[in-house]
Every structure is written in C-alpha cells, then in structure tokens.
Design a protein around this motif. Structure first.
Motif, mmCIF file in Angstrom:
data_model
loop_
_atom_site.group_PDB
_atom_site.id
_atom_site.type_symbol
_atom_site.label_atom_id
_atom_site.label_comp_id
_atom_site.label_asym_id
_atom_site.label_seq_id
_atom_site.Cartn_x
_atom_site.Cartn_y
_atom_site.Cartn_z
ATOM 1 N N GLU A 213 0.865 -1.176 0.000
ATOM 2 C CA GLU A 213 0.000 0.000 0.000
ATOM 3 C C GLU A 213 0.902 1.227 0.000
ATOM 4 O O GLU A 213 1.799 1.330 0.837
ATOM 5 N N ILE A 214 0.657 2.135 -0.925
ATOM 6 C CA ILE A 214 1.537 3.300 -1.033
ATOM 7 C C ILE A 214 0.729 4.588 -1.040
ATOM 8 O O ILE A 214 -0.425 4.628 -1.454
ATOM 9 N N ASP A 215 1.372 5.635 -0.578
ATOM 10 C CA ASP A 215 0.765 6.958 -0.559
ATOM 11 C C ASP A 215 1.014 7.618 -1.907
ATOM 12 O O ASP A 215 1.934 8.405 -2.076
ATOM 13 N N ALA A 216 0.180 7.241 -2.882
ATOM 14 C CA ALA A 216 0.416 7.717 -4.245
ATOM 15 C C ALA A 216 -0.877 8.131 -4.929
ATOM 16 O O ALA A 216 -1.076 7.895 -6.106
ATOM 17 N N ALA A 217 -1.771 8.732 -4.174
ATOM 18 C CA ALA A 217 -3.015 9.289 -4.718
ATOM 19 C C ALA A 217 -3.714 8.320 -5.659
ATOM 20 O O ALA A 217 -4.074 7.222 -5.263
ATOM 21 N N ASN A 218 -3.867 8.705 -6.916
ATOM 22 C CA ASN A 218 -4.653 7.894 -7.836
ATOM 23 C C ASN A 218 -3.824 6.858 -8.568
ATOM 24 O O ASN A 218 -4.287 6.259 -9.525
ATOM 25 N N LYS A 219 -2.592 6.628 -8.125
ATOM 26 C CA LYS A 219 -1.761 5.633 -8.782
ATOM 27 C C LYS A 219 -1.917 4.299 -8.076
ATOM 28 O O LYS A 219 -1.693 4.193 -6.876
ATOM 29 N N GLY A 220 -2.334 3.260 -8.802
ATOM 30 C CA GLY A 220 -2.535 1.957 -8.194
ATOM 31 C C GLY A 220 -4.000 1.554 -8.250
ATOM 32 O O GLY A 220 -4.833 2.240 -8.832
ATOM 33 N N ALA A 221 -4.314 0.426 -7.632
ATOM 34 C CA ALA A 221 -5.665 -0.128 -7.715
ATOM 35 C C ALA A 221 -6.521 0.345 -6.554
ATOM 36 O O ALA A 221 -6.037 0.569 -5.449
ATOM 37 N N VAL A 222 -7.829 0.484 -6.810
ATOM 38 C CA VAL A 222 -8.772 0.868 -5.755
ATOM 39 C C VAL A 222 -9.306 -0.361 -5.041
ATOM 40 O O VAL A 222 -10.173 -0.257 -4.184
ATOM 41 N N VAL A 223 -8.811 -1.537 -5.399
ATOM 42 C CA VAL A 223 -9.170 -2.788 -4.728
ATOM 43 C C VAL A 223 -7.876 -3.477 -4.298
ATOM 44 O O VAL A 223 -6.794 -3.134 -4.761
ATOM 45 N N ASP A 224 -8.012 -4.452 -3.394
ATOM 46 C CA ASP A 224 -6.829 -5.202 -3.008
ATOM 47 C C ASP A 224 -6.670 -6.410 -3.920
ATOM 48 O O ASP A 224 -7.457 -6.622 -4.852
ATOM 49 N N VAL A 225 -5.649 -7.222 -3.675
ATOM 50 C CA VAL A 225 -5.331 -8.322 -4.568
ATOM 51 C C VAL A 225 -6.399 -9.408 -4.555
ATOM 52 O O VAL A 225 -6.471 -10.236 -5.462
ATOM 53 N N LEU A 226 -7.260 -9.405 -3.533
ATOM 54 C CA LEU A 226 -8.375 -10.346 -3.466
ATOM 55 C C LEU A 226 -9.634 -9.798 -4.130
ATOM 56 O O LEU A 226 -10.670 -10.448 -4.130
ATOM 57 N N GLY A 227 -9.537 -8.591 -4.673
ATOM 58 C CA GLY A 227 -10.671 -8.002 -5.365
ATOM 59 C C GLY A 227 -11.620 -7.244 -4.455
ATOM 60 O O GLY A 227 -12.665 -6.767 -4.912
ATOM 61 N N ALA A 228 -11.287 -7.113 -3.166
ATOM 62 C CA ALA A 228 -12.149 -6.389 -2.238
ATOM 63 C C ALA A 228 -11.940 -4.886 -2.404
ATOM 64 O O ALA A 228 -10.802 -4.416 -2.458
ATOM 65 N N ALA A 229 -13.049 -4.150 -2.471
ATOM 66 C CA ALA A 229 -12.969 -2.699 -2.627
ATOM 67 C C ALA A 229 -12.385 -2.067 -1.370
ATOM 68 O O ALA A 229 -12.721 -2.458 -0.248
ATOM 69 N N LEU A 230 -11.510 -1.085 -1.558
ATOM 70 C CA LEU A 230 -10.904 -0.380 -0.437
ATOM 71 C C LEU A 230 -11.846 0.713 0.055
ATOM 72 O O LEU A 230 -12.583 1.311 -0.735
ATOM 73 N N PRO A 231 -11.853 0.985 1.352
ATOM 74 C CA PRO A 231 -12.698 2.073 1.869
ATOM 75 C C PRO A 231 -12.324 3.407 1.248
ATOM 76 O O PRO A 231 -11.194 3.608 0.796
ATOM 77 N N ALA A 232 -13.269 4.317 1.237
ATOM 78 C CA ALA A 232 -13.019 5.652 0.692
ATOM 79 C C ALA A 232 -11.854 6.311 1.418
ATOM 80 O O ALA A 232 -11.756 6.240 2.640
ATOM 81 N N GLY A 233 -10.971 6.908 0.649
ATOM 82 C CA GLY A 233 -9.824 7.587 1.225
ATOM 83 C C GLY A 233 -8.626 6.692 1.467
ATOM 84 O O GLY A 233 -7.604 7.160 1.970
ATOM 85 N N SER A 234 -8.734 5.406 1.127
ATOM 86 C CA SER A 234 -7.619 4.485 1.360
ATOM 87 C C SER A 234 -6.481 4.746 0.380
ATOM 88 O O SER A 234 -6.691 5.257 -0.725
#
Length: 251
Positions: A213-234
């Motif tokens: 998990e990195i502090d890179a704003a909109n760079k990367g996936a909005v879900v984790d590797v299991l496909g679960a959606a990340l909470p808002a602001g993650s």
C-alpha cells in the motif's frame, strides 16, 4: 488651423476586466503547474515503491532457487524435513516462509545447511513492527509465531508504504486458494532435476505474492489483490508475483 488631439486612457471597468482575465489565465497556469508537480511526485513514489517490491521478490526468488533438493528434504513429496516450508493452504495470507540453503559458513559443517526465514507482520504487534516483511539469514525456528529478534525489515520500512499481503503458493497444489487472487499467473508444471548419482527429483515451482500500500493518490488499484474494494480515502494497492523453481541438488 489647429488640430486638437484627445488622449483617452483606460476606464476603471476596462482595467478591472483586464485584471480578471489575467487572474484567470494565471490561475489556470498555476493549477496546471501544481497538477504536474503532484503527478511527478506521485509517479516518483510509485516508481520507488515498485522498484523496492520487485527487488524483494527477486531476493526471495534467489533463496528459493537455492533451496536444497534431496531425497530426505523434498517439499514436493513431503518426506522428511521439508526444504521449503510456509503456512497457509487456505485463502488467508501467509505469515512466514523458510528454506534450507547451502551455506559454507553454516554451523552444521557436515551438510552446510542454513535457514533463510521470511516473517510477515501485518496488523499485529506494535505500530513500529506492523505491515512489514522481515528477514533472517539463519533462523531455524522460523514459524508463524517466531519473534522478531535477529530479524531486519526487508520491505515496508519506507515511509508511506505498507506490506498488506504476503502469500506463497506451491504450484500444482490443491486447496491453496490461488484462484481468489487477482492476476496470479497459471501454475507452472513440475520439472525433473537430476544429480550426479542419477537420482531424479520431481520439483514443483513456487509462486510468491507481495502486495503493498503506497501513498500515491490515484496511482494503483482501488481494490486489493483479493478483489475487495478499499474504503473511501484508502491508499492504493500494488501487487506483483514471481514464479521460481528450486534448483540446488544436495545429497
């Protein structure tokens, strides 16, 4: 005959309109500059994080390649003491990985075996030890519960980056839950490795997953590797896999 010239300046309204237009133009330029600066900053963070992630996977792959293959220490058959050990045949994240490797400086001079141990610490423990992957070059007590004495963080100690998943799959094994993970490569078939005595070993490949998990704003996936959606602001998640065969025969 005299020519009368009338000189006329800007009215207050014209001056105000000019200032407003100039402010709009300057505001647009400033916004564009800020946006580009932010993108460069986040791209730099993401690039550094991916570089660290891939370096760690190569580090682990090198140790797996060096895992000893012998008749009494073969993970594929389960006979004797496994040369490669790890936890988690289900869908939960692995917390440790160990392998017996060749090491001329090891204390057991008769077989030159040492243990490479990777220990993942997720959300448990103190804040200073959480969300990191640790490494110990010679820890025979490697397990899910082993302490961190003698261990050093190999990934996750960088500010703004956390290790959020660590997983090891033995290719070809059933019930390992790999189908639940996003982008996991297909299992490699086992390969045959022979020694100088003519013994042949059927060796499986191993797939290793690391997610950060990195502090890179909109760079990367909005879900984790299991496909679960990340909470808002993650913070965003990035993951990579590596597949490797052990190839060091020891007899």
């Amino acid at each position: 005959m005299k020519r009368i010239t009338t000189e006329r300046g800007f009215t207050l309204i014209e001056l105000m309109i000019t200032l407003v237009i100039a402010m709009v133009i300057l505001g647009g330029l400033l916004l564009n500059f800020t946006s580009q600066s932010t993108q460069y900053k986040y791209q730099g963070k993401r690039g550094d994080a991916v570089q660290d992630l891939e370096f760690t996977l190569r580090f682990i792959a090198r140790d797996i390649q060096g895992a000893l293959i012998s008749a009494s220490s073969l993970e594929a058959s389960g006979a004797g003491v496994a040369s490669i050990k790890f936890d988690g045949s289900a869908t939960s994240s692995s917390t440790w990985l160990s392998m017996n490797v060749w090491d001329n400086s090891a204390s057991a001079a008769n077989d030159y075996q040492a243990v490479r141990c990777y220990r993942y610490r997720g959300g448990t423990g103190t804040a200073s030890t959480q969300w990191k992957l640790y490494f110990n070059r010679d820890n025979s007590a490697c397990s899910a519960t082993v302490g961190l004495v003698g261990f050093d963080p190999v990934l996750g100690e960088t500010t703004g980056m956390r290790v959020t998943n660590f997983r090891v799959f033995r290719d070809g094994a059933t019930g390992d839950g790999r189908a639940s993970y996003s982008g996991v490569p297909p299992a490699l078939p086992p390969k045959f490795v022979g020694d100088v005595q003519g013994n042949t070993y059927n060796i499986p490949a191993f797939t290793v997953l690391l997610e950060i998990e990195i502090d890179a704003a909109n760079k990367g996936a909005v879900v984790d590797v299991l496909g679960a959606a990340l909470p808002a602001g993650s913070k965003r998640r990035i993951w990579r896999y590596v597949q490797v065969y052990p190839n060091t025969v020891f007899d």
